[in-house]
Design an enzyme around this catalytic site. Structure first.
Site, PDB file in Angstrom:
ATOM      1  CE  LYS A 156      97.712  12.061  16.251  1.00  0.00           C
ATOM      2  NZ  LYS A 156      96.468  11.930  16.299  1.00  0.00           N
ATOM      3  CB  CYS A 179      84.361  22.201  22.200  1.00  0.00           C
ATOM      4  SG  CYS A 179      83.897  22.979  20.745  1.00  0.00           S
ATOM      5  CD  GLU A 182      85.253  20.331  27.358  1.00  0.00           C
ATOM      6  OE1 GLU A 182      84.747  20.868  26.449  1.00  0.00           O
ATOM      7  OE2 GLU A 182      86.589  20.184  27.330  1.00  0.00           O
ATOM      8  CD  GLU A 213      87.366  24.821  19.688  1.00  0.00           C
ATOM      9  OE1 GLU A 213      87.090  24.660  20.808  1.00  0.00           O
ATOM     10  OE2 GLU A 213      86.902  23.962  18.807  1.00  0.00           O
TER      11      GLU A 213
END
Length: 494
Positions: A180, A288, A391, A255
């Site tokens: 996906k 990231c 973040e 992750e």
């Protein structure tokens, strides 16, 4: 709906790929280019119905693929890599339009890495194994059995590279896959389905379904027929996936985000440190691993800031298709607003913008699309502030100072994340000492983003669970089995 869209001159099928054929859905969603701010395609929007069909196809194909010999699986993965290389220009052009990353980066680094991912795991498969060992005369034999259908959910910032990082080891292990892709950048996943079919991947071994997490994603990760789930994305989404997978005890590899530090000691090469810091603006900060928290020893903070500013102000925003562009747009207007919200709140709380501090001009003469955010460095920020702790996922860095090694480590470890860390120092003993104390899945010393697929990759704390890469990928994607055989009890049949 139309079955194909033309993106950068490349035909892209807008339907799902399930069981070796294209499947349309009644509903659609629009994928829009951050480069031109125009619609690229109306994609089939999958729901629980398509999730069920894709998992059923993966389950039906699993016994045959699992029984396929290692050499044949490796051959097919190499053929996929060949197909990626043959269509590298198409893949690079389409992905640049779909997510706004630099075309030159896609050509030189990202798409070659996609091919390398398939080749690496094909080769590792052929060497996978450990020597047998004895226990009181008994023989222990370790084997890696394919686990079953895998659901792989990938993000929008590096769509095809991160998809291949998951698909390649899953297929190499003998598993079947339901991919996906992120709804903001689904196009190259559709092209990969065509490439895989052309390479001889059997029907049902790789399935690609497009849609949103709240319906398609939820149905996939809660399906009892799924044996592995690998996800790259945000912490809140990971928590929802874990909750949905828990009743089936489906193993997860997660992750997640990061708020990585870059520590600069007074004995460092400050020019190198400034270069590494400016590198964190790559892909408009939508990485990231980016070391967004600059932690600089107080005695050299002024000189470091000067060198950093000189370099950062030379970055050229513009159209990511142009070779002279250093900074492309962020992926979507919602992402731009999210980034700016973080910065506006930080400034209101007393932070100071050394550079940047807001969106770009949107001047068409510079090639900016209106989704550019100026490279930003904020100082006068508190450790407990939102801008330091959360973040942002944009071209926004913070700078804090320290006076002792212990203070530097405390600041570096002072968030809920632990994905990566970068350390710049001229002292080998200090490098070893500090690296050993940092909470991170990867620590770079006097370098950044040097990645070897043989090495483990993953995060600590809220940056994720598990490790992938090399043998760690096969440990996750397989049921690892030990067969213990006694030396006695055999009949001699002559």
């Amino acid at each position: 709906m139309t079955e194909r869209a033309i993106v950068a001159g490349v035909p892209v099928d807008t339907r799902h790929w399930i069981g070796g054929r294209r499947v349309a859905s009644p509903g659609t969603f629009t994928t829009t280019s951050p480069v031109t701010r125009t619609a690229l395609a109306e994609m089939s929007r999958g729901t629980a119905l398509e999730a069920e069909a894709a998992v059923a196809a993966a389950r039906a194909a699993f016994p045959g693929w699992a029984a396929t010999g290692r050499a044949e699986r490796a051959r097919i993965l190499h053929a996929v890599a060949d197909g990626v290389e043959q269509r590298l220009e198409d893949l690079a052009a389409v992905e640049t339009h779909d997510n706004g990353a630099l075309l030159r980066s896609h050509r030189r680094g990202v798409m070659p890495r996609v091919a390398h991912n398939f080749r690496f795991f094909a080769e590792w498969l052929l060497t996978l194994g450990r020597d047998d060992f004895a226990t009181r005369g008994h023989t222990n034999h370790i084997s890696w059995d394919p686990a079953g259908p895998c659901v792989l959910i990938t993000p929008w910032n590096a769509p095809l590279m991160l998809a291949s990082w998951k698909i390649a080891p899953a297929l190499a292990a003998g598993n079947t896959v339901v991919l996906k892709p992120a709804e903001w950048s689904p196009l190259t996943a559709s092209l990969l389905a065509d490439i895989a079919a052309g390479a001889g991947v059997p029907p049902g071994v790789l399935n690609v379904v497009q849609g949103y997490g709240e319906d398609l994603g939820r149905a996939l990760v809660s399906h009892p027929g799924v044996r592995r789930i690998s996800f790259t994305g945000s912490v809140p989404t990971a928590r929802r996936i874990a909750a949905a997978a828990a009743p089936n005890l489906t193993p997860l590899s997660l992750e997640l985000g990061g708020k990585s530090p870059l520590l600069v000691f007074a004995d460092a090469d400050l020019g190198l440190a400034a270069d590494l810091a400016v590198e964190q603006y790559d892909n408009a900060g939508q990485v990231c691993l980016a070391a967004t928290r600059l932690l600089v020893e107080e005695s050299v903070a002024g000189e470091f800031t000067r060198l950093f500013t000189e370099r950062a102000e030379r970055l050229r925003p513009g159209d990511p298709r142009e070779p002279g562009t250093d900074l492309g747009p962020v992926v979507d207007a919602r992402q731009l607003e999210r980034i700016d919200g973080f910065v506006r709140r930080a400034l209101a709380a007393g932070a100071r913008a050394v550079i940047g501090g807001g969106p770009g001009t949107g001047d068409s003469g510079t090639g900016e699309s209106g989704l550019h955010y100026r490279p930003t460095l904020l100082t006068d920020v508190a450790q407990e502030s939102e801008i330091v702790q959360e973040e942002v996922f944009g071209p926004v860095l913070t700078l804090q100072t320290f006076t002792t090694e212990e203070e530097a480590v405390g600041l570096a470890n002072g968030t809920r994340f632990g994905l990566a860390a970068t350390l710049v120092t001229g002292d080998r003993a200090r490098a070893a000492r500090v690296a050993a104390q940092l909470v991170a899945g990867t620590v770079w010393v006097n370098c950044f983003f040097v990645r070897d697929l043989r090495a483990p990759f993953g995060g600590s704390r809220d940056s994720g669970t598990g490790r992938e890469g090399g043998g760690w990928s096969f440990d996750f994607h397989c049921d690892v089995k030990n067969t213990v055989t006694a030396p006695k009890g055999w009949r001699d049949h002559g």
